[in-house]
Design an enzyme around this catalytic site. Structure first.
Site, mmCIF file in Angstrom:
data_model
loop_
_atom_site.group_PDB
_atom_site.id
_atom_site.type_symbol
_atom_site.label_atom_id
_atom_site.label_comp_id
_atom_site.label_asym_id
_atom_site.label_seq_id
_atom_site.Cartn_x
_atom_site.Cartn_y
_atom_site.Cartn_z
ATOM 1 N N GLY A 1 0.828 -1.208 0.000
ATOM 2 C CA GLY A 1 0.000 0.000 0.000
ATOM 3 C C GLY A 1 0.855 1.247 0.000
ATOM 4 N N ASP A 2 0.198 2.386 -0.173
ATOM 5 C CA ASP A 2 0.872 3.693 -0.188
ATOM 6 C C ASP A 2 1.879 3.822 -1.323
ATOM 7 O OD1 ASP A 2 -0.480 4.305 2.253
ATOM 8 O OD2 ASP A 2 1.004 3.092 3.301
ATOM 9 N N GLU A 3 1.616 3.138 -2.432
ATOM 10 C CA GLU A 3 2.537 3.209 -3.574
ATOM 11 C C GLU A 3 2.284 4.463 -4.419
ATOM 12 O OE1 GLU A 3 0.442 0.647 -3.160
ATOM 13 O OE2 GLU A 3 1.632 -1.155 -2.752
ATOM 14 N N LYS B 1 -1.145 5.083 -5.577
ATOM 15 C CA LYS B 1 -2.239 4.685 -6.477
ATOM 16 C C LYS B 1 -3.158 5.857 -6.795
ATOM 17 C CE LYS B 1 -3.743 1.504 -3.765
ATOM 18 N NZ LYS B 1 -2.616 1.478 -2.851
ATOM 19 N N GLY C 1 -5.781 5.738 2.192
ATOM 20 C CA GLY C 1 -5.514 7.167 2.117
ATOM 21 C C GLY C 1 -4.899 7.472 0.775
ATOM 22 N N HIS C 2 -5.621 8.221 -0.026
ATOM 23 C CA HIS C 2 -5.115 8.569 -1.354
ATOM 24 C C HIS C 2 -4.893 10.068 -1.407
ATOM 25 C CE1 HIS C 2 -7.205 4.865 -3.343
ATOM 26 N NE2 HIS C 2 -6.148 4.546 -2.624
ATOM 27 N N GLN D 1 -5.027 -0.202 -0.494
ATOM 28 C CA GLN D 1 -3.967 -1.027 0.115
ATOM 29 C C GLN D 1 -3.079 -1.637 -0.989
ATOM 30 O OE1 GLN D 1 -7.391 -1.700 1.474
ATOM 31 N NE2 GLN D 1 -6.915 0.063 2.716
ATOM 32 N N THR E 1 -3.761 8.337 6.407
ATOM 33 C CA THR E 1 -4.944 8.045 7.222
ATOM 34 C C THR E 1 -4.670 8.191 8.712
ATOM 35 O OG1 THR E 1 -5.786 6.590 5.520
ATOM 36 C CG2 THR E 1 -6.675 6.254 7.716
ATOM 37 N N ARG F 1 0.765 7.775 10.980
ATOM 38 C CA ARG F 1 1.881 6.972 11.519
ATOM 39 C C ARG F 1 3.078 6.991 10.564
ATOM 40 N NH1 ARG F 1 -0.693 1.171 12.487
ATOM 41 N NH2 ARG F 1 -1.947 1.798 10.717
HETATM 42 P P1 IMP Z 1 -6.844 -2.566 8.640
HETATM 43 O O1 IMP Z 1 -6.990 -2.504 7.145
HETATM 44 O O2 IMP Z 1 -7.203 -1.271 9.327
HETATM 45 O O3 IMP Z 1 -7.544 -3.746 9.231
HETATM 46 O O4 IMP Z 1 -5.283 -2.774 8.956
HETATM 47 C C1 IMP Z 1 -4.608 -3.979 8.621
HETATM 48 C C2 IMP Z 1 -3.203 -3.675 8.138
HETATM 49 O O5 IMP Z 1 -3.261 -3.027 6.890
HETATM 50 C C3 IMP Z 1 -2.399 -2.761 9.065
HETATM 51 O O6 IMP Z 1 -1.044 -3.159 9.033
HETATM 52 C C4 IMP Z 1 -2.554 -1.405 8.400
HETATM 53 O O7 IMP Z 1 -1.485 -0.527 8.713
HETATM 54 C C5 IMP Z 1 -2.536 -1.796 6.944
HETATM 55 N N1 IMP Z 1 -3.236 -0.832 6.083
HETATM 56 C C6 IMP Z 1 -4.560 -0.650 5.973
HETATM 57 N N2 IMP Z 1 -4.817 0.302 5.058
HETATM 58 C C7 IMP Z 1 -3.651 0.707 4.568
HETATM 59 C C8 IMP Z 1 -3.276 1.659 3.541
HETATM 60 O O8 IMP Z 1 -4.103 2.290 2.883
HETATM 61 N N3 IMP Z 1 -1.943 1.778 3.330
HETATM 62 C C9 IMP Z 1 -1.025 1.052 3.996
HETATM 63 N N4 IMP Z 1 -1.318 0.169 4.934
HETATM 64 C C10 IMP Z 1 -2.625 -0.005 5.217
#
Ligand code: IMP
Length: 450
Positions: free
Chosen positions: A18-20, A22, A46-47, A238, A316, A319
């Site tokens: 994720g966070d590439e 997109k 988060g885009h 993601q 989002t 962190r």
């Molecule tokens: P959840 O999607 O909130 O259940 O989180 C599960 C895992 O996916 C955690 O490690 C999050 O940090 C990660 N995660 C969820 N959404 C994103 C995103 O948009 N970018 C990067 N990591 C994500």
């Protein structure tokens, strides 16, 4: 009018964790698209999209939302927090942007109890480092057939019945996890959940009324678009290695982030998908817990550089993202499971000035080398990276970026060009877009140049 590219149905998928970038790529491709549809995830995503110098942060809304001529669809595979949906729309409206938005009547609803369950699990166990947005518990209820769908919000009586039937079990789980329901005594609610059922029915029906004008059968809508030969972008959130099946389980999100999820999450069949864009960041990042073979310490050296120059902080949750070198073991698997036809390489400019570059070409696990992705997180956590070093390059100035956007890769420093070509050769997928900065004009579009 003839379309500049023949791309009736394109899937966009993150190739790493994720966070590439997109959002930026979807936004770029959305200019030529009639429809942009999100197929999974929720407001855990988060885009960041920069258009006309203005930055827009989107979580739940599709990345085409800032183009008023694009139809934006929240597909059946998405989990929807209706309050967040209305809030994001309000923010865009306040900037004078009024997206055309359609929300699937079949999408699962994130209930307040799902957020409480998510947070309580993280607090009790140390968890997975989730975003605490209720994503996992909502998908769990969907699969267990005990969830609420967007269409259910439009019928208060049926909604009340559904909540009355399903809430007691969720409250018991919340108690087991040591959680609380704000404004209520959980022990009392477990004896009689009626006050909470009434409260939620009222709150959710109100939200349902507000979203009702957008709610529709998006499967039918997308098929009308297909029949009209409109071009469609199916947008994932993601990344590949957060996929519930193909990711680094259990440190994953709870949906099918990979290209297959684009079909189940929208009702667009696999037979009409023409291309799959994999978004690859020029290095690797990860948010939350789980194995990360090429991870670098963020306090000094190249890790510090990637964190700071790449602004690697979550859209989002804010962190700090973990950072590391590019990992071809991951990317080869991502090419396979997504059937990637093109790559958009993002943030190449961030590598400038980092010094010698390292690319992971294999893992060493328990004394032997492999290019296969380990099947479980514990094995992956023991893997050491096998690197191939490549010469680095210095800052790419504005004039060079502009020249490269006009003329292509040849305008870049030779070492930067070599890095791109190395990735292309190793993965055997053409790198069609190369990002050299956050703006749309800082992108090399090799489709235009070939
Ligand atoms: P959840 O999607 O909130 O259940 O989180 C599960 C895992 O996916 C955690 O490690 C999050 O940090 C990660 N995660 C969820 N959404 C994103 C995103 O948009 N970018 C990067 N990591 C994500």
């Amino acid at each position: 009018m003839a379309k500049p590219f023949d791309m009736p149905v394109t899937v966009i998928v993150g190739a790493q964790w994720g966070d590439e970038g997109k959002g930026k790529v979807t936004d770029f491709l959305a200019e030529d698209a009639d429809v942009v549809a999100r197929y999974q995830g929720g407001n855990n995503a988060g885009h960041t999209v920069v258009a006309n110098g203005v930055e827009h942060k989107l979580h739940l809304l599709p990345s085409g939302s800032i183009h008023e001529n694009v139809k934006n669809v929240i597909g059946n595979g998405v989990v929807v927090d209706p309050a967040v949906l209305l809030d994001e729309l309000k923010k865009l409206h306040s900037k004078g942007i009024r997206p055309k938005l359609f929300v699937s009547d079949r999408a699962a609803v994130i209930l307040p109890i799902h957020k409480l369950l998510d947070g309580a699990y993280e607090d009790k166990t140390g968890g997975f480092g989730t975003t605490r947005r209720g994503i996992g518990p909502t998908y769990a209820d969907k699969i267990a057939r005990t969830g609420v769908r967007v269409g259910d919000l439009l019928n208060a009586a049926a909604l009340r019945e559904r909540l009355a039937a399903t809430l007691p079990e969720k409250l018991a789980l919340l108690q087991h996890r040591g959680g609380k329901v704000p404004g209520h005594d959980l022990a009392k609610l477990m004896a009689d959940p009626t006050p909470y059922v009434d409260e939620l029915t009222k709150e959710l029906s109100g939200l349902g009324e507000a979203v009702a004008p957008m709610v529709t059968d998006t499967v039918a809508l997308l098929h009308e678009s297909l029949e009209a030969n409109e071009s469609i972008v199916l947008e994932g959130a993601q990344g590949t290695f957060l996929d519930i099946d193909h990711g680094t389980y259990p440190f994953v999100t709870s949906s099918s982030t990979t290209a297959g999820g684009a079909c189940t999450g929208t009702g667009v069949p696999p037979t009409v998908v023409d291309s799959v864009y994999g978004i690859v960041k020029a290095y690797t990042t990860r948010v939350g817990s789980g194995p990360f073979v090429t991870e670098l310490p963020h306090e000094h050296g190249p890790g510090k550089h990637l964190t700071e120059v790449g602004h690697e902080f979550g859209t989002t949750t804010g962190r700090r993202r973990r950072v590391g070198w590019l990992d071809l073991v991951l990317l080869k698997r991502a090419v396979q499971v997504n059937g990637m036809t093109s790559i958009a390489l993002t943030k190449l400019d961030v590598l400038a000035g980092v010094g010698e570059l390292q690319v992971c070409v294999a893992y060493e696990v328990d004394g032997s080398q492999t290019t296969r992705l380990p099947g479980n997180a514990a094995t992956m956590a023991r893997a050491n990276p096998v690197y191939e070093a490549m010469p680095g390059f210095e800052a790419i100035n504005k004039a060079t970026v502009a020249k490269a956007a006009r003329e292509g890769l040849a305008a870049l420093p030779a070492e930067a060009r070599r890095y791109v070509e190395f990735i292309e050769d190793a993965l055997d997928v053409p790198v069609e877009l190369v990002g050299l900065g956050p703006g749309r004009e800082q992108t090399i579009d090799r489709r235009m140049l070939s």
